[in-house]
Design a protein around this motif. Structure first.
Motif, PDB file in Angstrom:
ATOM      1  N   GLY A  53     -10.014   4.212  15.338  1.00  0.00           N
ATOM      2  CA  GLY A  53      -8.658   4.747  15.518  1.00  0.00           C
ATOM      3  C   GLY A  53      -7.646   3.981  14.699  1.00  0.00           C
ATOM      4  N   ALA A  54      -7.796   2.632  14.721  1.00  0.00           N
ATOM      5  CA  ALA A  54      -6.861   1.798  13.949  1.00  0.00           C
ATOM      6  C   ALA A  54      -7.043   2.031  12.450  1.00  0.00           C
ATOM      7  N   LEU A  55      -8.311   2.228  12.055  1.00  0.00           N
ATOM      8  CA  LEU A  55      -8.586   2.418  10.622  1.00  0.00           C
ATOM      9  C   LEU A  55      -8.124   3.779  10.106  1.00  0.00           C
ATOM     10  N   ARG A  56      -8.199   4.778  10.995  1.00  0.00           N
ATOM     11  CA  ARG A  56      -7.886   6.136  10.499  1.00  0.00           C
ATOM     12  C   ARG A  56      -6.395   6.497  10.583  1.00  0.00           C
ATOM     13  N   LEU A  57      -5.587   5.602  11.132  1.00  0.00           N
ATOM     14  CA  LEU A  57      -4.154   5.925  11.260  1.00  0.00           C
ATOM     15  C   LEU A  57      -3.521   6.295   9.917  1.00  0.00           C
ATOM     16  N   LYS A  58      -3.777   5.480   8.900  1.00  0.00           N
ATOM     17  CA  LYS A  58      -3.163   5.712   7.583  1.00  0.00           C
ATOM     18  C   LYS A  58      -3.711   6.984   6.928  1.00  0.00           C
ATOM     19  N   PRO A  59      -5.080   7.166   6.896  1.00  0.00           N
ATOM     20  CA  PRO A  59      -5.581   8.424   6.310  1.00  0.00           C
ATOM     21  C   PRO A  59      -5.063   9.669   7.026  1.00  0.00           C
ATOM     22  N   GLU A  60      -4.954   9.561   8.366  1.00  0.00           N
ATOM     23  CA  GLU A  60      -4.424  10.706   9.132  1.00  0.00           C
ATOM     24  C   GLU A  60      -2.992  11.005   8.702  1.00  0.00           C
ATOM     25  N   GLN A  61      -2.212   9.946   8.542  1.00  0.00           N
ATOM     26  CA  GLN A  61      -0.813  10.114   8.151  1.00  0.00           C
ATOM     27  C   GLN A  61      -0.730  10.697   6.735  1.00  0.00           C
ATOM     28  N   ALA A  62      -1.629  10.237   5.862  1.00  0.00           N
ATOM     29  CA  ALA A  62      -1.645  10.742   4.480  1.00  0.00           C
ATOM     30  C   ALA A  62      -1.980  12.227   4.462  1.00  0.00           C
ATOM     31  N   CYS A  63      -2.947  12.605   5.304  1.00  0.00           N
ATOM     32  CA  CYS A  63      -3.360  14.015   5.390  1.00  0.00           C
ATOM     33  C   CYS A  63      -2.179  14.867   5.860  1.00  0.00           C
ATOM     34  N   ARG A  64      -1.486  14.359   6.868  1.00  0.00           N
ATOM     35  CA  ARG A  64      -0.328  15.093   7.419  1.00  0.00           C
ATOM     36  C   ARG A  64       0.765  15.246   6.356  1.00  0.00           C
ATOM     37  N   GLU A  65       1.021  14.133   5.640  1.00  0.00           N
ATOM     38  CA  GLU A  65       2.069  14.185   4.606  1.00  0.00           C
ATOM     39  C   GLU A  65       1.711  15.171   3.507  1.00  0.00           C
ATOM     40  N   ARG A  66       0.440  15.228   3.166  1.00  0.00           N
ATOM     41  CA  ARG A  66       0.002  16.163   2.131  1.00  0.00           C
ATOM     42  C   ARG A  66       0.218  17.611   2.598  1.00  0.00           C
ATOM     43  N   LEU A  67      -0.151  17.865   3.869  1.00  0.00           N
ATOM     44  CA  LEU A  67       0.016  19.222   4.398  1.00  0.00           C
ATOM     45  C   LEU A  67       1.485  19.633   4.432  1.00  0.00           C
ATOM     46  N   VAL A  68       2.354  18.682   4.780  1.00  0.00           N
ATOM     47  CA  VAL A  68       3.798  18.975   4.806  1.00  0.00           C
ATOM     48  C   VAL A  68       4.301  19.216   3.383  1.00  0.00           C
ATOM     49  N   GLN A  69       3.831  18.374   2.453  1.00  0.00           N
ATOM     50  CA  GLN A  69       4.249  18.479   1.049  1.00  0.00           C
ATOM     51  C   GLN A  69       3.846  19.830   0.457  1.00  0.00           C
ATOM     52  N   GLU A  70       2.673  20.303   0.852  1.00  0.00           N
ATOM     53  CA  GLU A  70       2.192  21.591   0.322  1.00  0.00           C
ATOM     54  C   GLU A  70       2.687  22.775   1.163  1.00  0.00           C
ATOM     55  N   HIS A  71       3.633  22.516   2.051  1.00  0.00           N
ATOM     56  CA  HIS A  71       4.218  23.540   2.932  1.00  0.00           C
ATOM     57  C   HIS A  71       3.180  24.213   3.820  1.00  0.00           C
TER      58      HIS A  71
END
Lengths: 299, 293
Positions: B19-37
């Motif tokens: 969970g601690a390790l995946r926090l950043k990748p999860e956030q990156a995935c979310r940011e990408r999805l927001v960026q791509e609308h």
């Protein structure tokens, strides 16, 4: 020669699980989907063409998502208790089958069931959407054809292209298929969670309820994670709680692209790969945790 | 069915460590999805009161589009009952849930500036003159709604065309703003895929914007050279010609238009008179607020 891990054995167990689930008549849900689909294609007929197609897509994708999540939770929760009740579990585990293989077989069986049902639902949905889209475009084009004499050739061609492009976004797109794929990934992760809970639980009801609770919390995990990563100044306790939620629960919102694909937003291969990678990480984590709990559990 | 405590701790440890390790990748995935609308920020908590607990939870669960569709159906029912307060509330919710769908902004504007405005001005006889005063407030509110939509749908030329039309709606709007409309049409034309007829709308808006006659003239002469130009292009050239001779002495009207120039100006003047009557300011009333928020 006996291998410590055999993928073939996992596949046999998965096939067996799939047959077991099919015998539970879970595919009857598909009939409900078909009725819903046919109903949806008629009741919105009075709306503006793009809205009619949007409503159809909204309803069908939501139904696919809901049914696949129900399959994931209900089917996975039922498997272990039923195997114990029927004593099938003891027959399997007394043979040289590692418990990890058993768990993997169960999860892949459920995943197979979800995949098959999603493929069937997707085929039905795609067919109806194509028909509906085709009907709307041809109706609008024939109306335009009636006014052909009243406008110059260039304007006619422009209007024709406009009708086609306006409706194309609401018709069949690759983005919709990506949306269905994201539904599968979400259901697969949820099945992993339900399997983990069923290794801990002693009753089916507990597994179902706890999995559904995790599903609900998992949809708010992103909010907790953002709060935690931002390092809220409000105090350490809310930040700590947000951190616990972010670390323990999977982020189910990472797979929610349905709203965008309904509007015709294209989905990049990178985004799909990222979602697949995330689902794979969840799969490994939940499988490992399930294994540690189930490995030496007294049955 | 006991679980050895060591194994239970191991399982918890795996979940916590990963969970601690995946926090950043999860956030990156979310940011990408927001960026791509592909995703929007989670709905604001205030929306929970407007849509109810179950709808709010469903909107968190990835069913925003479906809920927006259902709320729109509710709005349509309210519209049939002439409950314009509820209609606006429903469409406001739809815009919050699906801000990238122009349809909801467009319909919210339409319901306010056309349907509600028309109803209070012409149909609802119970409010008398005050009803007519409310009309403009609905139009203003509709335009305000459209202006707010820019960050989400500003890349769609249909949006700018609708906004331009809203500023120049002679039937309902008594605060016509041709210059703002011209700017909106210009933005529409800058977006690939915009249709040619918007040029005509732009020329018409420029011609009626004080101080922008030269801009209008240049565009109109360019349009006049294309074979498929609209009839209004000729009329506007004739109307603008006297003003242009003052601004740029020696400006000539195309020869073939000269015989019709006087007649075109007369017709244009009549049209302007009609327009003035239609868009004449209504009685102002500060006593009664419209039922919209």
């Amino acid at each position: 020669m006996h291998r410590r891990f055999s993928f073939r054995r996992v596949l046999v167990l998965a096939a067996n699980t799939f047959t077991q689930l099919v015998r539970m008549k879970v595919f009857f849900v598909l009939a409900v989907f078909a009725v819903l689909l046919i109903g949806a294609s008629f009741i919105f007929a009075g709306l503006k063409s793009e809205q009619e197609l949007k409503m159809l897509k909204d309803l069908c994708l939501a139904a696919m998502s809901l049914f696949s999540m129900l399959f994931a939770v209900a089917a996975t929760s039922l498997l272990l208790p039923r195997d114990i009740e029927d004593r099938t579990l003891y027959t399997i585990l007394c043979k040289p089958v590692p418990r990890l293989e058993y768990l993997l077989g169960k999860l892949f069986g459920v995943a197979w069931l979800i995949l098959i049902s999603l493929i069937v639902m997707n085929l039905l949905f795609t067919g109806v959407l194509w028909l509906k889209h085709h009907m709307i475009v041809s109706e609008q084009l024939s109306l335009l054809e009636m006014n052909r004499d009243r406008m110059p050739a260039a304007q006619f061609a422009e209007e024709q292209a406009s009708i086609i492009s306006l409706n194309a976004k609401q018709g069949l797109t690759w983005g919709l298929q990506a949306g269905v794929y994201s539904i599968f990934l979400k259901a697969f992760v949820l099945a992993g969670v339900a399997l983990l809970m069923s290794t801990v639980a002693s009753t089916t009801m507990f597994t179902i309820i706890s999995s559904l609770c995790i599903l609900v919390i998992g949809h708010g995990q992103a909010i907790a994670r953002e709060y935690f990563l931002a390092g809220s100044p409000a105090g350490s306790l809310p930040n700590l709680l947000a951190g616990i939620v972010a670390i323990i629960f999977p982020d189910f919102r990472s797979f929610d692209i349905m709203d965008a694909v309904v509007l015709g937003t294209p989905v990049s291969a990178g985004a799909l790969l990222q979602m697949t990678g995330l689902a794979a990480v969840y799969f490994v984590v939940h499988m490992l945790a399930s294994y540690f709990i189930f490995a030496e559990k007294e049955l | 069915m006991a679980i050895p405590w060591k194994n239970a701790i191991c399982a918890i440890g795996i979940i916590a460590a990963s969970g601690a390790l995946r926090l950043k990748p999860e956030q990156a995935c979310r940011e990408r999805l927001v960026q791509e609308h592909l995703q929007e920020p989670p709905p604001a908590l205030e929306l929970r009161d407007q849509m109810g607990q179950s709808f709010y939870l469903a909107s968190l669960g990835g069913f925003r589009s479906l809920i927006a569709s259902l709320v729109e159906v509710e709005g349509m029912t309210a519209w049939q009952q002439l409950n314009y307060g509820k209609v606006d509330a429903c469409y406001a919710l739809c815009c919050e849930l699906q801000p990238r769908d122009l349809h909801y902004w467009d319909f919210r504007y339409w319901m306010l500036a056309k349907n509600a405005s028309h109803y209070f001005r012409f149909v609802d006889g119970t409010r008398g003159e005050v009803g007519r005063a409310i009309n403009q407030r609905y139009v203003d509110k509709g335009i305000e709604v459209l202006e707010k939509a820019e960050p989400w749908v500003g890349n769609d030329w249909h949006y700018w065309r609708t906004l331009g039309d809203a500023y120049t709606d002679v039937h309902y709007n008594s605060k016509l703003n041709w210059s703002k409309a011209a700017d909106a049409y210009k933005k529409a034309l800058a977006i690939p895929g915009c249709k040619d007829f918007v040029n005509t709308l732009l020329a018409r808006a420029l011609a009626q914007s004080p101080g922008r006659e030269a801009e209008a003239w240049d565009l109109l002469t360019k349009m006049y050279q294309t074979p498929d130009h609209a009839p209004v292009v000729k009329t506007l050239l004739c109307v603008l010609h006297p003003a242009m001779t003052k601004l740029r002495p020696g400006t000539k009207l195309p020869e073939e238009l000269a015989p019709f120039a006087a007649r075109a100006r007369l017709l244009w003047q009549e049209q302007m008179e009609k327009q003035k009557k239609l868009s004449a300011p209504r009685i102002e009333s500060h006593a009664l607020q419209p039922t919209v928020n």
